[in-house]
Design a protein around this motif. Structure first.
Motif, short mmCIF file in Angstrom:
data_model
loop_
_atom_site.label_atom_id
_atom_site.label_comp_id
_atom_site.label_asym_id
_atom_site.label_seq_id
_atom_site.Cartn_x
_atom_site.Cartn_y
_atom_site.Cartn_z
N ILE A 74 0.83 -1.20 0.00
CA ILE A 74 0.00 0.00 0.00
C ILE A 74 0.87 1.26 0.00
N PHE A 75 0.40 2.27 -0.72
CA PHE A 75 0.91 3.63 -0.57
C PHE A 75 -0.16 4.48 0.11
N VAL A 76 0.24 5.27 1.08
CA VAL A 76 -0.61 6.30 1.66
C VAL A 76 0.14 7.62 1.50
N ALA A 77 -0.45 8.58 0.80
CA ALA A 77 0.22 9.85 0.54
C ALA A 77 -0.64 11.01 1.00
N GLU A 78 0.02 12.03 1.49
CA GLU A 78 -0.67 13.25 1.93
C GLU A 78 0.05 14.44 1.31
N VAL A 79 -0.72 15.34 0.71
CA VAL A 79 -0.15 16.54 0.11
C VAL A 79 -0.24 17.68 1.12
N GLY A 80 0.84 18.44 1.26
CA GLY A 80 0.89 19.54 2.20
C GLY A 80 0.74 20.89 1.52
N ASP A 81 0.88 21.95 2.29
CA ASP A 81 0.78 23.30 1.73
C ASP A 81 1.99 23.64 0.87
N THR A 82 3.12 23.01 1.14
CA THR A 82 4.32 23.19 0.33
C THR A 82 4.88 21.81 -0.01
N ALA A 83 5.81 21.78 -0.95
CA ALA A 83 6.40 20.51 -1.36
C ALA A 83 7.12 19.82 -0.21
N ASP A 84 7.70 20.61 0.69
CA ASP A 84 8.42 20.02 1.83
C ASP A 84 7.48 19.31 2.80
N ASP A 87 4.84 17.45 1.82
CA ASP A 87 4.27 16.24 1.24
C ASP A 87 4.86 15.00 1.91
N GLN A 88 4.02 13.98 2.08
CA GLN A 88 4.48 12.73 2.70
C GLN A 88 3.97 11.54 1.91
N ILE A 89 4.83 10.55 1.72
CA ILE A 89 4.47 9.31 1.05
C ILE A 89 4.93 8.15 1.93
N PHE A 90 4.00 7.29 2.31
CA PHE A 90 4.32 6.13 3.13
C PHE A 90 4.03 4.86 2.34
N ARG A 91 4.97 3.94 2.43
CA ARG A 91 4.80 2.64 1.80
C ARG A 91 4.65 1.58 2.89
N LEU A 92 3.61 0.77 2.79
CA LEU A 92 3.35 -0.27 3.78
C LEU A 92 3.45 -1.62 3.11
N THR A 93 4.24 -2.50 3.69
CA THR A 93 4.42 -3.83 3.15
C THR A 93 3.45 -4.80 3.81
N PHE A 94 3.41 -6.01 3.28
CA PHE A 94 2.45 -7.03 3.72
C PHE A 94 2.62 -7.40 5.19
N ASP A 95 3.83 -7.18 5.76
CA ASP A 95 4.06 -7.56 7.15
C ASP A 95 3.93 -6.40 8.12
N GLY A 96 3.44 -5.26 7.65
CA GLY A 96 3.19 -4.13 8.53
C GLY A 96 4.32 -3.14 8.66
N GLN A 97 5.39 -3.30 7.91
CA GLN A 97 6.47 -2.33 7.96
C GLN A 97 6.05 -1.04 7.25
N VAL A 140 7.56 2.54 5.56
CA VAL A 140 8.74 3.24 5.05
C VAL A 140 8.28 4.56 4.46
N GLU A 141 8.94 5.64 4.85
CA GLU A 141 8.62 6.93 4.24
C GLU A 141 9.46 7.09 2.97
N GLU A 142 8.78 7.30 1.84
CA GLU A 142 9.46 7.41 0.56
C GLU A 142 9.65 8.88 0.19
N HIS A 143 10.66 9.12 -0.66
CA HIS A 143 10.95 10.49 -1.11
C HIS A 143 11.04 10.51 -2.63
N ASP A 144 10.45 11.53 -3.22
CA ASP A 144 10.51 11.77 -4.67
C ASP A 144 9.70 10.77 -5.49
N TYR A 145 9.98 9.48 -5.39
CA TYR A 145 9.25 8.49 -6.19
C TYR A 145 9.37 7.14 -5.51
#
Length: 263
Positions: A123-133, A135-145, A147-152
């Motif tokens: 799963i990806f869960v992403a939130e857009v902020g008021d500025t580019a700094d 913005d948040q992108i979280f990647r969730l794996t099948f085992d519950g880990q 990871v915060e991703e950057h750029d792509y």
């Protein structure tokens, strides 16, 4: 009385992880790319009804790969959680980080439980902020880990080949259409080579901070995608369909009672 087979906890977890990874790898890739005005989601998905990319709340979006029924259950649970939190407290209290933590607890519990199979999803869960700094992108794996991703980031399918393509060509501050063209080209990469994915087979959505509405999620319709990307994939498909069929060999002499093979 027969004795049950003993399996070490390490081997059990490894087997469950391998099972989930194989299921996820069978799905088509999803790419998420940050651009100047927000976050872009792109996936190869010919279905117009079964979405892999969806809105969760005002500034939050969700994307997944794997078994549809499993990630759809999680998506619905996330929408309900966000609505309840926003109604009970304040809309600003609904955050991508909070939803990612809730999903991680659910996935981790299912994975470590011996009573049911692990979910074959990421799963990806992403939130857009008021500025580019912001913005948040979280990647969730099948085992519950988490990871915060950057750029792509990429998950599912030929994720390694797609990630390599993005790594070599991505640059911060891309315009939306530039990021879309890059992601669409990346999804055509695989270990066996490159192919052009038809624009109408793509599911694309953005979290656009420049939208005047409170809700920043917006889908990009297929006609708009064709206008941006062209129809290279569709042209190749039409060319292949219109080519002359191979003429079957004639029936051997002496078999007049049998009709010739129809082309």
């Amino acid at each position: 009385m027969t004795m049950p087979f003993y399996v070490s906890p390490e081997q059990l977890m490894k087997d469950r992880a391998d099972f989930a990874r194989k299921g996820i790898a069978r799905g088509r890739s999803v790419a998420v790319v940050r651009y100047a005005d927000g976050v872009l989601f792109v996936s190869e998905n010919p279905s117009a009804a079964l979405h892999k990319i969806s809105e969760i709340y005002d500034r939050i979006a969700f994307a997944a790969v794997g078994r549809y029924n499993e990630f759809e259950n999680l998506r619905i649970a996330g929408v309900r959680l966000a609505d309840m939190r926003g109604y009970s407290y304040d809309r600003r209290d609904v955050t991508g980080r909070g939803l990612a933590n809730a999903y991680a607890q659910t996935l981790g519990t299912i994975f470590s439980s011996g009573g049911e199979k692990p979910y074959e999803i990421e799963i990806f869960v992403a939130e857009v902020g008021d500025t580019a700094d912001d913005d948040q992108i979280f990647r969730l794996t099948f085992d519950g880990q988490v990871v915060e991703e950057h750029d792509y980031a990429v998950m599912g399918g030929a994720a390694e080949a797609v990630t390599t393509y993005l790594k070599e060509r991505y640059a911060p501050g891309l315009a939306r259409d530039e990021a879309l063209a890059l992601a669409a080209a990346a999804l055509g990469q695989s270990e066996t080579g490159h192919r052009d994915v038809p624009a109408r087979d793509l599911e694309v959505a953005v979290l656009d901070r420049t939208r005047s509405q409170e809700r920043k999620f917006k889908r990009i319709a297929p006609p708009v995608l064709v206008g941006i990307l062209g129809d290279k994939g569709e042209s190749a498909k039409a060319e292949e369909t219109s080519s002359d069929p191979v003429t079957p060999p004639a029936a051997p002499a002496g078999n007049d009672d049998e009709p010739p093979i129809a082309p």
